[in-house]
Design a protein around this motif. Structure first.
Motif, PDB file in Angstrom:
ATOM      1  N   ALA A 170       0.801  -1.232   0.000  1.00  0.00           N
ATOM      2  CA  ALA A 170       0.000   0.000   0.000  1.00  0.00           C
ATOM      3  C   ALA A 170       0.832   1.280   0.000  1.00  0.00           C
ATOM      4  O   ALA A 170       0.550   2.194  -0.767  1.00  0.00           O
ATOM      5  N   PRO A 171       1.857   1.407   0.835  1.00  0.00           N
ATOM      6  CA  PRO A 171       2.539   2.706   0.889  1.00  0.00           C
ATOM      7  C   PRO A 171       3.556   2.931  -0.209  1.00  0.00           C
ATOM      8  O   PRO A 171       3.965   4.056  -0.455  1.00  0.00           O
ATOM      9  N   ILE A 172       3.997   1.862  -0.886  1.00  0.00           N
ATOM     10  CA  ILE A 172       5.130   1.965  -1.807  1.00  0.00           C
ATOM     11  C   ILE A 172       4.643   2.314  -3.210  1.00  0.00           C
ATOM     12  O   ILE A 172       3.631   1.802  -3.685  1.00  0.00           O
ATOM     13  N   SER A 173       5.381   3.218  -3.861  1.00  0.00           N
ATOM     14  CA  SER A 173       5.077   3.603  -5.236  1.00  0.00           C
ATOM     15  C   SER A 173       6.389   3.824  -5.984  1.00  0.00           C
ATOM     16  O   SER A 173       7.469   3.857  -5.386  1.00  0.00           O
ATOM     17  N   GLN A 174       6.273   3.970  -7.288  1.00  0.00           N
ATOM     18  CA  GLN A 174       7.426   4.243  -8.155  1.00  0.00           C
ATOM     19  C   GLN A 174       8.532   3.204  -7.950  1.00  0.00           C
ATOM     20  O   GLN A 174       9.699   3.537  -7.734  1.00  0.00           O
ATOM     21  N   VAL A 175       8.148   1.943  -8.018  1.00  0.00           N
ATOM     22  CA  VAL A 175       9.127   0.861  -7.907  1.00  0.00           C
ATOM     23  C   VAL A 175       9.844   0.723  -9.249  1.00  0.00           C
ATOM     24  O   VAL A 175       9.208   0.636 -10.304  1.00  0.00           O
ATOM     25  N   ASP A 200       5.196   7.789  -0.146  1.00  0.00           N
ATOM     26  CA  ASP A 200       4.639   9.131   0.043  1.00  0.00           C
ATOM     27  C   ASP A 200       4.224   9.299   1.505  1.00  0.00           C
ATOM     28  O   ASP A 200       3.289   8.652   1.973  1.00  0.00           O
ATOM     29  N   LEU A 201       4.929  10.176   2.220  1.00  0.00           N
ATOM     30  CA  LEU A 201       4.628  10.394   3.639  1.00  0.00           C
ATOM     31  C   LEU A 201       3.506  11.400   3.864  1.00  0.00           C
ATOM     32  O   LEU A 201       3.122  11.649   5.011  1.00  0.00           O
ATOM     33  N   GLU A 202       2.980  11.986   2.804  1.00  0.00           N
ATOM     34  CA  GLU A 202       1.879  12.941   2.943  1.00  0.00           C
ATOM     35  C   GLU A 202       0.527  12.232   2.981  1.00  0.00           C
ATOM     36  O   GLU A 202      -0.453  12.800   3.440  1.00  0.00           O
ATOM     37  N   ARG A 203       0.452  11.000   2.493  1.00  0.00           N
ATOM     38  CA  ARG A 203      -0.810  10.271   2.454  1.00  0.00           C
ATOM     39  C   ARG A 203      -0.960   9.406   3.701  1.00  0.00           C
ATOM     40  O   ARG A 203       0.009   9.065   4.363  1.00  0.00           O
ATOM     41  N   ARG A 204      -2.201   9.042   3.969  1.00  0.00           N
ATOM     42  CA  ARG A 204      -2.496   8.125   5.065  1.00  0.00           C
ATOM     43  C   ARG A 204      -2.682   6.729   4.494  1.00  0.00           C
ATOM     44  O   ARG A 204      -3.383   6.539   3.507  1.00  0.00           O
TER      45      ARG A 204
END
Length: 221
Positions: A170-175, A200-204
């Motif tokens: 869920a938290p990981i993107s741009q792999v 992204d630390l801005e999202r929950r």
């Protein structure tokens, strides 16, 4: 022959009669003043009672408004405290514990993968030593966690499954797969990989729950 009135009343009696008349006038005036005082006192009591009743009615009718204003004031204070906490969190805090993310990454790897390196670096977070280069001063710098893992997989298919597994978290993107090359490990041909990702630390979000390795072993017994 002229006629003259003769006053046969003694002087003392005339004086007493005059004093009596004066006393009666004073008493009448005092009685009038007393009646006026009683009337004014009654009027004042009536006005005071009416004013008290009007004040009580006004307080009763305005009680819901006062209660609503007090509730709004408390909500504003609570919102101010929450906003302040959010600003402090944005300035110096980190949304997730790094250990939880490391565990989630490790448990998402296919069986047989050897993880040799995992590196996490916070970007655009107050307290980091790296200088932030801005192209636009008005554009906000979003906080993010940049990660890199490196290790050995049995083959290229396992490397692809690693990328897919990280992308599914869920938290990981741009792999992105930075490199994949052949490597001999303990006399066998393997694939050495290096993968980068961002959080992204801005999202929950919430990290997925994985069964621990010990639980998996017990389930297979």
């Amino acid at each position: 022959m002229s006629m003259h009135d003769v006053n046969l009343v003694p002087k003392s009696i005339e004086d007493r009669i005059a004093r009596g008349r004066a006393s009666r006038r004073v008493m009448a005036a005092a009685a009038c003043m007393g009646m006026m005082a009683i009337a004014l006192s009654s009027s004042a009591r009536w006005i005071d009672a009416r004013s008290s009743a009007q004040i009580a009615a006004a307080r009763q009718s305005s009680a819901p408004v006062i209660a609503l204003e007090e509730e709004l004031a408390s909500l504003r204070a609570a919102r101010g405290a929450i906003d302040e906490s959010i600003e402090i969190q944005r300035a110096v805090g980190v949304s997730i514990p790094a250990s939880a993310l490391v565990r989630a990454v490790a448990l998402s790897l296919p069986a047989g993968v050897l993880l040799e390196k995992i590196d996490l670096d916070y970007a655009n977070v107050q307290g980091t030593n790296k200088k932030i280069r801005r192209t636009n001063r008005d554009a906000p710098m979003l906080r993010e966690l940049r990660g890199e893992i490196a290790g050995i997989a049995a083959n290229e298919s396992d490397v692809g499954r690693i990328v897919d597994g990280l992308s599914a978290l869920a938290p990981i993107s741009q792999v992105s797969l930075e490199s994949s090359r052949s490597r001999e490990f303990r006399g066998q041909g393997t694939r050495e990989f290096r993968i980068n990702f961002k959080v992204d630390l801005e999202r929950r979000w919430k990290l997925p729950e994985f069964a621990s390795v010990d639980s998996s072993k017990e389930a297979t017994k």
